[in-house]
Scaffold this motif. Structure first.
Motif, short mmCIF file in Angstrom:
data_model
loop_
_atom_site.label_atom_id
_atom_site.label_comp_id
_atom_site.label_asym_id
_atom_site.label_seq_id
_atom_site.Cartn_x
_atom_site.Cartn_y
_atom_site.Cartn_z
N ARG A 32 -10.23 5.12 -3.06
CA ARG A 32 -10.04 5.04 -4.51
C ARG A 32 -10.82 6.18 -5.14
O ARG A 32 -11.92 6.53 -4.70
N PHE A 33 -10.27 6.74 -6.25
CA PHE A 33 -10.83 7.96 -6.82
C PHE A 33 -10.99 7.83 -8.33
O PHE A 33 -10.21 7.17 -9.01
N ILE A 34 -12.04 8.52 -8.84
CA ILE A 34 -12.35 8.52 -10.27
C ILE A 34 -12.16 9.94 -10.80
O ILE A 34 -12.76 10.88 -10.28
N PRO A 35 -11.34 10.14 -11.85
CA PRO A 35 -11.14 11.48 -12.39
C PRO A 35 -12.30 11.90 -13.30
O PRO A 35 -12.91 11.06 -13.96
N SER A 36 -12.57 13.22 -13.32
CA SER A 36 -13.58 13.77 -14.22
C SER A 36 -13.29 15.24 -14.44
O SER A 36 -13.66 16.09 -13.64
N GLY A 37 -12.59 15.57 -15.53
CA GLY A 37 -12.21 16.95 -15.80
C GLY A 37 -11.29 17.47 -14.72
O GLY A 37 -10.28 16.86 -14.38
N ALA A 38 -11.66 18.63 -14.13
CA ALA A 38 -10.86 19.20 -13.04
C ALA A 38 -11.32 18.65 -11.70
O ALA A 38 -10.84 19.09 -10.65
N ARG A 39 -12.24 17.70 -11.71
CA ARG A 39 -12.82 17.17 -10.48
C ARG A 39 -12.35 15.75 -10.24
O ARG A 39 -11.67 15.14 -11.04
N GLU A 40 -12.79 15.23 -9.11
CA GLU A 40 -12.54 13.84 -8.75
C GLU A 40 -13.71 13.35 -7.91
O GLU A 40 -14.39 14.16 -7.26
N ALA A 56 -10.43 25.13 -16.05
CA ALA A 56 -11.43 25.31 -17.11
C ALA A 56 -11.06 24.50 -18.35
O ALA A 56 -11.94 23.91 -19.01
N LEU A 57 -9.78 24.45 -18.67
CA LEU A 57 -9.34 23.66 -19.82
C LEU A 57 -9.61 22.18 -19.59
O LEU A 57 -10.07 21.47 -20.50
N ARG A 58 -9.35 21.70 -18.38
CA ARG A 58 -9.63 20.29 -18.06
C ARG A 58 -11.13 20.00 -18.17
O ARG A 58 -11.53 18.95 -18.70
N GLU A 59 -11.94 20.90 -17.66
CA GLU A 59 -13.40 20.71 -17.75
C GLU A 59 -13.88 20.70 -19.20
O GLU A 59 -14.74 19.90 -19.57
N ALA A 60 -13.33 21.59 -20.02
CA ALA A 60 -13.73 21.65 -21.42
C ALA A 60 -13.41 20.35 -22.15
O ALA A 60 -14.22 19.85 -22.95
N LYS A 61 -12.24 19.80 -21.87
CA LYS A 61 -11.85 18.56 -22.53
C LYS A 61 -12.72 17.38 -22.12
O LYS A 61 -12.86 16.40 -22.85
N ALA A 62 -13.35 17.48 -20.93
CA ALA A 62 -14.15 16.36 -20.41
C ALA A 62 -15.64 16.52 -20.68
O ALA A 62 -16.42 15.63 -20.32
N MET A 63 -16.05 17.63 -21.30
CA MET A 63 -17.49 17.90 -21.43
C MET A 63 -18.24 16.79 -22.14
O MET A 63 -19.35 16.44 -21.77
N GLU A 64 -17.66 16.24 -23.20
CA GLU A 64 -18.37 15.24 -23.99
C GLU A 64 -18.08 13.81 -23.54
O GLU A 64 -18.62 12.87 -24.10
N SER A 65 -17.24 13.66 -22.54
CA SER A 65 -16.87 12.30 -22.10
C SER A 65 -17.24 12.05 -20.64
O SER A 65 -16.66 11.17 -20.01
N LEU A 78 -23.98 14.58 -11.46
CA LEU A 78 -23.36 14.32 -12.75
C LEU A 78 -24.39 14.25 -13.87
O LEU A 78 -24.13 14.71 -14.99
N PHE A 79 -25.55 13.65 -13.59
CA PHE A 79 -26.61 13.57 -14.60
C PHE A 79 -27.07 14.97 -15.00
O PHE A 79 -27.22 15.28 -16.19
N ILE A 80 -27.29 15.84 -14.00
CA ILE A 80 -27.71 17.21 -14.27
C ILE A 80 -26.64 17.96 -15.05
O ILE A 80 -26.93 18.68 -16.01
#
Length: 267
Positions: free
Chosen positions: A141-149, A183-192, A207-209
């Motif tokens: 099972r996977f959790i999305p985070s910007g351009a990452r998982e 980069a666009l995916r990462e930008a959209k996720a920066m505050e969330s 993730l904390f860092i």
């Protein structure tokens, strides 16, 4: 053949998919390709391989696509192996995996890569940590985070020393396009950015860092520092010009694109 299901996600991978399929067909019991409605000849190439099962689903994120596959594809084995379309399996990797699964029966397995960039194996510049790609099917099972998982942390872990080979055969311009999209995916996720509890302690620290320190540092400080860390401290200079290009693109250009897209979104 090893009783394991290989899952390859594709979108416009006509330059790569044949190499990936040729590397796994002799070794594994089931091969699935999940395509995101490619506009090139990817589907035709996959369909020409006897025994390869093809699914299609709209791409939202890497994590969503992997989760969709686990929930919707007919998987007949206890283990799944997520292989990217621009990666290939070596005989040495297969033999080590076979021994690991029969001896230790781990729930999830970490792998690492030889990374081919601009025709060279960049041994120092790549610097990606080991990641989990092989899972007991019920633990994937996977959790999305910007351009990452991030893979949900479950059970006992295994490790494979022999490496997969990452070799993207697309033109270099496609690499730049992919970086812009990420980069666009990462930008959209920066505050969330959320820090899930069901991932490894190491990932929670990263993730904390990323959330509380890295994203708050001024670019004029963090971009050069990250470049010097990768190029000098991690000895990326030993990879020659391809190493310099890779580190520059990832440590400065890509990070700067994230900041530009974030600024634009805010305005």
């Amino acid at each position: 053949m090893l009783k394991l299901t290989v899952i390859i996600l594709t979108q416009n991978e006509e330059d790569n998919i044949g190499y990936a399929l040729d590397s796994v067909l002799p070794y594994f019991d089931q091969i699935l390709v999940v395509d995101s409605f490619s506009e090139d000849s990817t589907v035709e190439i996959v369909s020409s391989y006897r025994g390869v099962e093809l699914y299609q689903n709209v791409f939202v994120s890497w994590a969503d696509q992997r989760n969709w596959t686990i929930s919707n594809a007919v998987i007949r084995n206890d283990y799944v192996f997520f292989l990217d379309a621009d990666e290939v399996v070596t005989t040495e990797f297969y033999l080590e995996l076979q021994g690991l699964l029969s001896a230790k029966n781990p729930d999830q397995v970490y792998v690492s890569f030889d990374y081919i960039f601009m025709g060279r194996n960049i041994r120092y510049s790549y610097g990606h940590p080991e990641i989990r790609r092989i899972f007991k099917t019920d633990s994937a099972r996977f959790i999305p985070s910007g351009a990452r998982e991030y893979a949900v942390d479950v059970g006992e872990m295994g490790f494979i020393k022999n490496k997969l080979v990452h070799h993207d055969r697309k033109p270099l311009t496609e690499y730049f396009v992919k970086q812009l999209s990420n980069a666009l995916r990462e930008a959209k996720a920066m505050e969330s950015i959320e820090i899930p509890k069901n991932i490894s302690a190491k990932l929670r620290r990263k993730l904390f860092i990323r959330k509380h320190i890295w994203n708050r540092l001024p670019g004029i400080i963090k971009y050069p520092l990250y470049f010097l860390y990768r190029y000098l401290w991690k000895r990326g200079f030993l990879d020659g010009f391809p190493g310099f290009v890779y580190i520059f693109m990832f440590a400065i250009w890509y990070q700067f694109m994230i900041q530009i897209f974030y600024y634009d979104e805010k305005k």
